[in-house]
Structure formats: C-alpha cells, structure tokens
Enzyme design. Sequence first.
Site, mmCIF file in Angstrom:
data_model
loop_
_atom_site.group_PDB
_atom_site.id
_atom_site.type_symbol
_atom_site.label_atom_id
_atom_site.label_comp_id
_atom_site.label_asym_id
_atom_site.label_seq_id
_atom_site.Cartn_x
_atom_site.Cartn_y
_atom_site.Cartn_z
ATOM 1 N N ASP A 36 1.231 -1.045 0.122
ATOM 2 C CA ASP A 36 -0.246 -0.445 0.294
ATOM 3 C C ASP A 36 0.655 1.385 0.164
ATOM 4 O O ASP A 36 2.085 1.163 -0.357
ATOM 5 C CB ASP A 36 -0.766 0.037 0.818
ATOM 6 C CG ASP A 36 -0.161 -0.330 2.987
ATOM 7 O OD1 ASP A 36 0.844 0.582 2.549
ATOM 8 O OD2 ASP A 36 -0.835 -1.152 3.474
ATOM 9 N N LYS A 58 -5.851 2.888 -1.647
ATOM 10 C CA LYS A 58 -6.641 3.061 -2.528
ATOM 11 C C LYS A 58 -6.262 4.316 -3.508
ATOM 12 O O LYS A 58 -4.833 5.014 -3.614
ATOM 13 C CB LYS A 58 -7.144 4.574 -1.458
ATOM 14 C CG LYS A 58 -8.451 5.556 -2.091
ATOM 15 C CD LYS A 58 -8.729 6.315 -0.579
ATOM 16 C CE LYS A 58 -9.980 7.404 -1.342
ATOM 17 N NZ LYS A 58 -10.575 8.294 -0.549
ATOM 18 N N MET A 173 -1.220 8.436 14.470
ATOM 19 C CA MET A 173 -2.548 8.857 13.812
ATOM 20 C C MET A 173 -3.823 9.400 14.557
ATOM 21 O O MET A 173 -4.645 8.934 14.426
ATOM 22 C CB MET A 173 -3.297 7.708 13.713
ATOM 23 C CG MET A 173 -2.330 6.308 12.759
ATOM 24 S SD MET A 173 -3.223 5.225 12.548
ATOM 25 C CE MET A 173 -2.644 4.323 14.006
#
Length: 511
Positions: A36, A58, A173
């Site tokens: 990813d 994505k 995060m």
Amino acid sequence: MEKGKVYLVGAGPGDPKLITVRGQEALKRADVVVYDRLAGPHLLNYARAEAERIYVGKLPDRHTMKQEAINQLLVDLALQGKTVIRLKGGDPTVFGRVGEEAELLKRNGITYEIIPGITSAIAVPAYAGIPVTHRDLASSFSVITGHESPEKLDHSIYWDKVTNATGTLVFLMGVAKIGYISEQLIKHGRTPETPVALVRWGTRAEQRTVAGTLGDIEEKVKEANLQPPAVIVVGDVVKQRETLAWVESKPLFGRRVLVTRARSQASELAARIDELGGEPYEFPVIETRLPEGEEAESAIERALVRAEEYDWVMLTSVNGVDYFFRWLERFGVDIRRFHRAKFAAVGPKTAEALAQRGIRADLLPESYRAESLLDSLADQVAEGQTALLARGNLAREILPQELKKKGVRTVEIDVYETALSVPADIWLPEMLQNGEIHIVTFTSSSTVLNLLESLRRLGVEDPQAALSRCEIACIGPVTARTAEQHGLTPTIVPDEYTIEGLVQALVGKRE
C-alpha cells in the site's frame, strides 16, 4: 501443488533506505509483492523485474481494499505456490494488523515469517531531532493510537494511567484528535506547559514539524493547517529539537528530485542527493543495451579486428568505454593490438573508466563535450590519420563531421544502443500534478525526450505542462538546448558538465 510462503515485512517509515537488510532480501525473492502507499514505492525496485506487484491501497476509481480481502489475497497467492511479500509501512506489529493476517495464514497451514520494520514511533521523531528517551528527561516512552473517535479513545486508553506512566508519550495517527488528546492529558496530570511536537510525513521530502505545548498545540496545528499523517510526541524530549534537528539543516532537505538516468547509472546521482538531504526519486527513462542484429555485430567486428590501423580511439562516455570492452571480449581482440593509437576521452568519468582498465587517456579536454574535444585535437590530429569512434547510436554527428573535414579517416561504430524505458510507476503523474516533484534532472538529450514520451505513455496528455511546476536541471548546455526545444525551461545548468557539477548546482540554487 506445494504451498508458498508469506513474508509480512515492515517497510519502515518512508525513507526507502530504512528498510531492514532482512526485509530487502525477502523482497528480492518475491514472486508477488502486496503493498500500500505507506510502503515507499521505491522499495519495489528491490523486487525482481518479473515479480507481480499488487497495490491494495486507495486509487481514484477504487477505495482501499478491506483488510479481510487482503488477508484472503495472501492466502490465495500462497496456495498457488508463490513466495509472497506483504509490505507494510513502519513495523507490521505496531498498529499494522499483522496479527489478523498471520492468524488466517496459520489456519490455512501456510508458512509465514514476520520481519520487523523501523516503526514511525521512533524514526519520525528522530528525523525531527527528537529522541524519544533521554537520560535527563525521559527514561521510558509509550506508543499509543490516536486514530479512534473520542469515545473509542476513552474506551481503549486509560488516561489516568497512561498520562504519567512514561516520560514520553508518542501518539500515532492522532492529528484530528490533537485537541482532545491535549485536553485529556492536562486533565489527568500533565501541565499545559508540557512540550508537544507533531511531525508530518517524517523521513520524507514533505517532513514538517509544528511544536508547541499542550496548552496551545491545537491552535498552532490549525494555524499551520497541518494535515495527517503525523506523529505526536509529548514530553520534555521535544526540547531537544532546538539543538538536534539534523536532517532539516541539510542543503537539499525538503526537495524531491526526479532522477531520469538509466538504472545502472542512477546510483551515483541518487546517492549524492540523498547525502545532501534531498529525496531522490528514480524514474529511469533510458536503458542501454548491445546493438542487435548480424549487420551491427559484423560492423563492430570489422572495425575492431583492424586495431593496428588506428591513430586514435575516441570515447565520449562511460557507457562507450564499458561497451567497447565488452565487444573486445566478445571478439577476442587484445587491447594491446591498439598499441599505436592514442586514447581521447570526453569527461573525467570517461577517463576514469579507461584508467580502471589500465589505460590513461592521452587527451582529456577541459570542457566535457564533443566541441571541446575538437578544440583539444586541433593541433594533434593530422590529415591521413585514422580514428575509431566508439559511441552510442544517439551520439551527435559534430565530432565525425569535423574530423573528416580535417582529413581524418573516421570509423564510427555504435557499441551500444540507448532505448526508451517506461517504468511501471502509477504514482509519478499524480505526484507531478500535486507538486510533489520539486526538481527534474536530465543528464542527456535522450533523457529529455524519453521522459516526455514516458509520461505520455502513462496517460499524461501534456507532459510539458505537468513538468512546469518543477525546476529543470540539465547537466550541460546541449541537454538544456534539447529541453528548451521541447517546451521546457531549464533553470539549473552547471559550469562543469559532470554529475558532481550538477549536484553542486542543485545545492547552489538553494543557497
């Protein structure tokens, strides 16, 4: 069919050189790499060219593949007998959901190996000049997720225990929740004056740091419009940044530089950019190879077997030297047969390549292009002499033309071919559009032409427009002229037409 094996590999925080040796070795064995975007795209260069690459992040026309689907994909690939690399950002065991992937592999009887990576929890602060521990400031640290909603954070984090459990707190995060996190830490015992830093995209060209205190960090983050992803560091160790911010002091810090040279030659330029704090992005648009076909080989053989006839052997590039000696070996021609010839080289690197083979260049012009070689040859060549030019198929014609005017019998051979290479890079068009490539380097006219063509083949309708936001750096005036003729505006051209000259010009542009 025998089952394959799955390697769950930590890719590190972004800088491709921060992958472990074991992780790099696993990549080289891969039949398939599942990755990813958190895993730096340049790590894929370690995989074999024929290895399949499957992106599970994505894309514009597809949302991120669900974790359950990724788990099953790893199983399916391994059941086909393949060696599979699951490449994950940071360390796969630190909020990397590696447990879920490994559990399903175990249930299906598939052998797997977990290869740790350098977690962003320590690497990102380090690149911002913040050690997570310090003998006088913090003897321990905690790593905490900040990604969940406030309700989930309250459910999963015991604020009354976490707040003062360790000297340093590292939240991953948690940018969007920085206000809530600060509020909870103050509520449970940390003072509003406690130092805080948020480091965005640490170890990459986009690295950016916002520092403050628990009392004002939310406001400062909003003012700076700092967006995820970022690592949050809380504690007195943040003060160390004032003296230890090392990477940001490098001259090319914050600059991502596109390197268009052939992969076999890109390492020197990429290494120097990296050393000076820039981020090299290798996109090799040319490849060199031996000329194909019996006619080409016969022409080279006929030229080389007449070694005793030459008064001059002229080589204009490192590639020319390398391939010249490959052909000598192929046809069994002893270099000593050129005993009457003088060797002329264009550029110090070409002369160095000759010296590595025991030959000192008899002629090395001060300026590193064909015109300067002609100037240097003016009073050394004589009518009736014979010169062998061993070059590439795209070499300019000025050198043989001028030699012939002087009455020098010139034998030209294309000892190598330069061909278009189009890397399978799905990111570059988007990065150009977003302004994420800051400088484009060209080391020959063919890199200019081939980059434009490569971008067209990657779906970029107007390559010149796509490159208009980048600084254009050319190794010399010939390359710069080619760039100008094709709609680009060179802003960096060194006085010395070498890789080191180009690097110094990049640095000088920042100063």
